[in-house]
Design a protein around this motif. Structure first.
Motif, PDB file in Angstrom:
ATOM      1  N   ALA A  20       0.835  -1.207   0.000  1.00 38.94           N
ATOM      2  CA  ALA A  20       0.000   0.000   0.000  1.00 38.94           C
ATOM      3  C   ALA A  20       0.869   1.256   0.000  1.00 38.94           C
ATOM      4  O   ALA A  20       0.588   2.216  -0.724  1.00 38.94           O
ATOM      5  N   ALA A  21       1.933   1.248   0.792  1.00 42.12           N
ATOM      6  CA  ALA A  21       2.831   2.407   0.829  1.00 42.12           C
ATOM      7  C   ALA A  21       3.519   2.609  -0.513  1.00 42.12           C
ATOM      8  O   ALA A  21       3.630   3.728  -1.002  1.00 42.12           O
ATOM      9  N   LEU A  22       3.966   1.520  -1.113  1.00 37.00           N
ATOM     10  CA  LEU A  22       4.642   1.622  -2.405  1.00 37.00           C
ATOM     11  C   LEU A  22       3.697   2.051  -3.518  1.00 37.00           C
ATOM     12  O   LEU A  22       4.096   2.771  -4.432  1.00 37.00           O
ATOM     13  N   LEU A  23       2.450   1.630  -3.443  1.00 37.72           N
ATOM     14  CA  LEU A  23       1.478   2.017  -4.471  1.00 37.72           C
ATOM     15  C   LEU A  23       1.066   3.486  -4.362  1.00 37.72           C
ATOM     16  O   LEU A  23       0.463   4.030  -5.290  1.00 37.72           O
ATOM     17  N   ASN A  24       1.387   4.129  -3.244  1.00 34.53           N
ATOM     18  CA  ASN A  24       1.200   5.573  -3.114  1.00 34.53           C
ATOM     19  C   ASN A  24      -0.220   6.020  -3.452  1.00 34.53           C
ATOM     20  O   ASN A  24      -0.430   6.995  -4.167  1.00 34.53           O
ATOM     21  N   GLY A  25      -1.215   5.297  -2.980  1.00 33.21           N
ATOM     22  CA  GLY A  25      -2.608   5.673  -3.195  1.00 33.21           C
ATOM     23  C   GLY A  25      -3.291   4.969  -4.350  1.00 33.21           C
ATOM     24  O   GLY A  25      -4.508   4.989  -4.463  1.00 33.21           O
ATOM     25  N   ALA A  26      -2.530   4.366  -5.240  1.00 35.46           N
ATOM     26  CA  ALA A  26      -3.111   3.619  -6.364  1.00 35.46           C
ATOM     27  C   ALA A  26      -3.554   2.241  -5.875  1.00 35.46           C
ATOM     28  O   ALA A  26      -3.036   1.721  -4.888  1.00 35.46           O
ATOM     29  N   GLU A  31      -2.330   1.327 -12.400  1.00 38.66           N
ATOM     30  CA  GLU A  31      -2.854   2.637 -12.002  1.00 38.66           C
ATOM     31  C   GLU A  31      -1.732   3.508 -11.439  1.00 38.66           C
ATOM     32  O   GLU A  31      -1.661   4.711 -11.700  1.00 38.66           O
ATOM     33  N   TYR A  32      -0.847   2.912 -10.684  1.00 35.88           N
ATOM     34  CA  TYR A  32       0.300   3.611 -10.108  1.00 35.88           C
ATOM     35  C   TYR A  32       1.149   4.227 -11.208  1.00 35.88           C
ATOM     36  O   TYR A  32       1.493   5.396 -11.179  1.00 35.88           O
ATOM     37  N   SER A  33       1.442   3.428 -12.211  1.00 35.79           N
ATOM     38  CA  SER A  33       2.298   3.877 -13.298  1.00 35.79           C
ATOM     39  C   SER A  33       1.599   4.905 -14.179  1.00 35.79           C
ATOM     40  O   SER A  33       2.150   5.964 -14.476  1.00 35.79           O
ATOM     41  N   ASP A  34       0.376   4.613 -14.576  1.00 36.05           N
ATOM     42  CA  ASP A  34      -0.350   5.501 -15.484  1.00 36.05           C
ATOM     43  C   ASP A  34      -0.787   6.795 -14.814  1.00 36.05           C
ATOM     44  O   ASP A  34      -0.905   7.829 -15.476  1.00 36.05           O
ATOM     45  N   GLY A  35      -1.035   6.738 -13.514  1.00 38.69           N
ATOM     46  CA  GLY A  35      -1.574   7.898 -12.813  1.00 38.69           C
ATOM     47  C   GLY A  35      -0.534   8.868 -12.296  1.00 38.69           C
ATOM     48  O   GLY A  35      -0.864   9.849 -11.638  1.00 38.69           O
ATOM     49  N   GLY A  36       0.724   8.610 -12.549  1.00 38.90           N
ATOM     50  CA  GLY A  36       1.767   9.522 -12.099  1.00 38.90           C
ATOM     51  C   GLY A  36       2.056   9.437 -10.614  1.00 38.90           C
ATOM     52  O   GLY A  36       2.556  10.382 -10.016  1.00 38.90           O
TER      53      GLY A  36
END
Length: 76
Positions: A20-26, A31-36
């Motif tokens: 969860a911490a690494l995904l930074n909200g994604a 989603e993490y990669s595409d969402g910046g």
């Protein structure tokens, strides 16, 4: 024993927390990669993964190195 059974549960909880911490909200890596959401600057990454004391020490050391390099360039 209960203790042995609790260990995998704690590890699973830790893995989920780290993910969860690494995904930074994604919710997913895509989603993490595409969402910046990804962190690209060293300081941002260090702030995310280091303990505050480690981060402060690393930042202070890096700042001293930068200042030393700037002084050397100015004096050249």
């Amino acid at each position: 024993s209960n203790r042995e059974q609790a260990r995998p549960q704690r590890m699973d909880a830790r893995r989920k927390a780290v993910r969860a911490a690494l995904l930074n909200g994604a919710e997913r890596w895509q989603e993490y990669s595409d969402g910046g959401c990804s962190l690209i600057h060293d300081g941002d990454i260090a702030a995310r993964v280091c303990a505050p004391s480690e981060y402060k020490r690393a930042f202070s050391q890096a700042a001293r190195l930068v200042c030393k390099a700037v002084k050397e360039v100015k004096s050249a």
